[in-house]
Design a protein around this motif. Structure first.
Motif, PDB file in Angstrom:
ATOM      1  N   PRO A  35       0.834  -1.207   0.000  1.00 50.74           N
ATOM      2  CA  PRO A  35       0.000   0.000   0.000  1.00 50.74           C
ATOM      3  C   PRO A  35       0.868   1.256   0.000  1.00 50.74           C
ATOM      4  O   PRO A  35       1.892   1.314   0.680  1.00 50.74           O
ATOM      5  CB  PRO A  35      -0.806  -0.112   1.298  1.00 50.74           C
ATOM      6  N   ILE A  36       0.466   2.245  -0.786  1.00 43.87           N
ATOM      7  CA  ILE A  36       1.195   3.517  -0.838  1.00 43.87           C
ATOM      8  C   ILE A  36       0.200   4.658  -0.701  1.00 43.87           C
ATOM      9  O   ILE A  36      -1.003   4.483  -0.867  1.00 43.87           O
ATOM     10  CB  ILE A  36       2.003   3.682  -2.145  1.00 43.87           C
ATOM     11  N   LYS A  37       0.735   5.818  -0.390  1.00 42.28           N
ATOM     12  CA  LYS A  37      -0.063   7.037  -0.275  1.00 42.28           C
ATOM     13  C   LYS A  37       0.363   7.969  -1.396  1.00 42.28           C
ATOM     14  O   LYS A  37       1.551   8.180  -1.622  1.00 42.28           O
ATOM     15  CB  LYS A  37       0.203   7.703   1.075  1.00 42.28           C
ATOM     16  N   PHE A  47      -4.676  13.305   0.283  1.00 41.69           N
ATOM     17  CA  PHE A  47      -3.974  12.153  -0.271  1.00 41.69           C
ATOM     18  C   PHE A  47      -4.957  11.078  -0.704  1.00 41.69           C
ATOM     19  O   PHE A  47      -6.096  11.025  -0.248  1.00 41.69           O
ATOM     20  CB  PHE A  47      -2.975  11.570   0.739  1.00 41.69           C
ATOM     21  N   TYR A  48      -4.519  10.257  -1.618  1.00 36.56           N
ATOM     22  CA  TYR A  48      -5.208   9.055  -2.042  1.00 36.56           C
ATOM     23  C   TYR A  48      -4.366   7.871  -1.577  1.00 36.56           C
ATOM     24  O   TYR A  48      -3.143   7.982  -1.455  1.00 36.56           O
ATOM     25  CB  TYR A  48      -5.310   8.973  -3.575  1.00 36.56           C
ATOM     26  N   THR A  49      -5.001   6.724  -1.349  1.00 41.17           N
ATOM     27  CA  THR A  49      -4.255   5.501  -1.066  1.00 41.17           C
ATOM     28  C   THR A  49      -4.508   4.522  -2.195  1.00 41.17           C
ATOM     29  O   THR A  49      -5.594   4.458  -2.753  1.00 41.17           O
ATOM     30  CB  THR A  49      -4.680   4.862   0.265  1.00 41.17           C
ATOM     31  N   THR A  50      -3.482   3.762  -2.528  1.00 44.16           N
ATOM     32  CA  THR A  50      -3.584   2.753  -3.579  1.00 44.16           C
ATOM     33  C   THR A  50      -2.543   1.682  -3.315  1.00 44.16           C
ATOM     34  O   THR A  50      -1.808   1.747  -2.330  1.00 44.16           O
ATOM     35  CB  THR A  50      -3.384   3.392  -4.977  1.00 44.16           C
ATOM     36  N   ARG A  51      -2.496   0.689  -4.192  1.00 42.55           N
ATOM     37  CA  ARG A  51      -1.519  -0.387  -4.069  1.00 42.55           C
ATOM     38  C   ARG A  51      -0.590  -0.341  -5.271  1.00 42.55           C
ATOM     39  O   ARG A  51      -0.983   0.049  -6.352  1.00 42.55           O
ATOM     40  CB  ARG A  51      -2.217  -1.740  -3.989  1.00 42.55           C
ATOM     41  N   LYS A  52       0.658  -0.756  -5.045  1.00 42.03           N
ATOM     42  CA  LYS A  52       1.663  -0.715  -6.093  1.00 42.03           C
ATOM     43  C   LYS A  52       2.388  -2.053  -6.130  1.00 42.03           C
ATOM     44  O   LYS A  52       2.767  -2.590  -5.092  1.00 42.03           O
ATOM     45  CB  LYS A  52       2.645   0.413  -5.794  1.00 42.03           C
ATOM     46  N   GLU A  78       4.173   9.775  -4.716  1.00 44.97           N
ATOM     47  CA  GLU A  78       4.146   8.655  -3.790  1.00 44.97           C
ATOM     48  C   GLU A  78       4.804   9.016  -2.466  1.00 44.97           C
ATOM     49  O   GLU A  78       5.853   9.655  -2.422  1.00 44.97           O
ATOM     50  CB  GLU A  78       4.866   7.460  -4.408  1.00 44.97           C
ATOM     51  N   LYS A  80       5.233   7.236   1.776  1.00 46.01           N
ATOM     52  CA  LYS A  80       5.047   6.050   2.604  1.00 46.01           C
ATOM     53  C   LYS A  80       3.821   6.212   3.486  1.00 46.01           C
ATOM     54  O   LYS A  80       3.541   7.300   3.981  1.00 46.01           O
ATOM     55  CB  LYS A  80       6.263   5.821   3.497  1.00 46.01           C
ATOM     56  N   ILE A  81       3.108   5.119   3.721  1.00 46.53           N
ATOM     57  CA  ILE A  81       2.021   5.110   4.699  1.00 46.53           C
ATOM     58  C   ILE A  81       2.640   4.823   6.045  1.00 46.53           C
ATOM     59  O   ILE A  81       3.346   3.839   6.228  1.00 46.53           O
ATOM     60  CB  ILE A  81       0.956   4.064   4.337  1.00 46.53           C
TER      61      ILE A  81
END
Length: 82
Positions: A35-37, A47-52, A78, A80-81
């Motif tokens: 997961p990234i922010k 911010f949005y959160t998504t996966r990479k 990008e 870090k969460i």
């Protein structure tokens, strides 16, 4: 009729009463996504959160998305969460 079945296979009653067997699940490997922010570059803190997928994209992710605080499309970088 049951006597004919019993004469063929003496334990047919036991077979009919058996519970279905449980399937063994194989262990799976760890996923390659993290997961990234995506943090707004304007500095609003939105911010949005998504996966990479780390194995396919090594460099930092950047995307142009909508920031509702400034009501414009801006660059999101990008982060870090925590």
């Amino acid at each position: 009729m049951t006597t004919a079945i019993s004469s063929i296979h003496p334990s047919i009653h036991q077979l009919l009463k058996m519970q279905p067997t449980r399937m063994l699940m194989m262990a799976r490997g760890k996923g390659k996504t993290i997961p990234i922010k995506l943090l707004s570059s304007v500095g609003t803190g939105f911010f949005y959160t998504t996966r990479k997928n780390v194995s396919q994209s090594v460099e930092k992710m950047a995307a142009v998305k909508f920031d509702p605080i400034v009501r414009r499309r801006v660059l999101f970088n990008e982060a870090k969460i925590k």
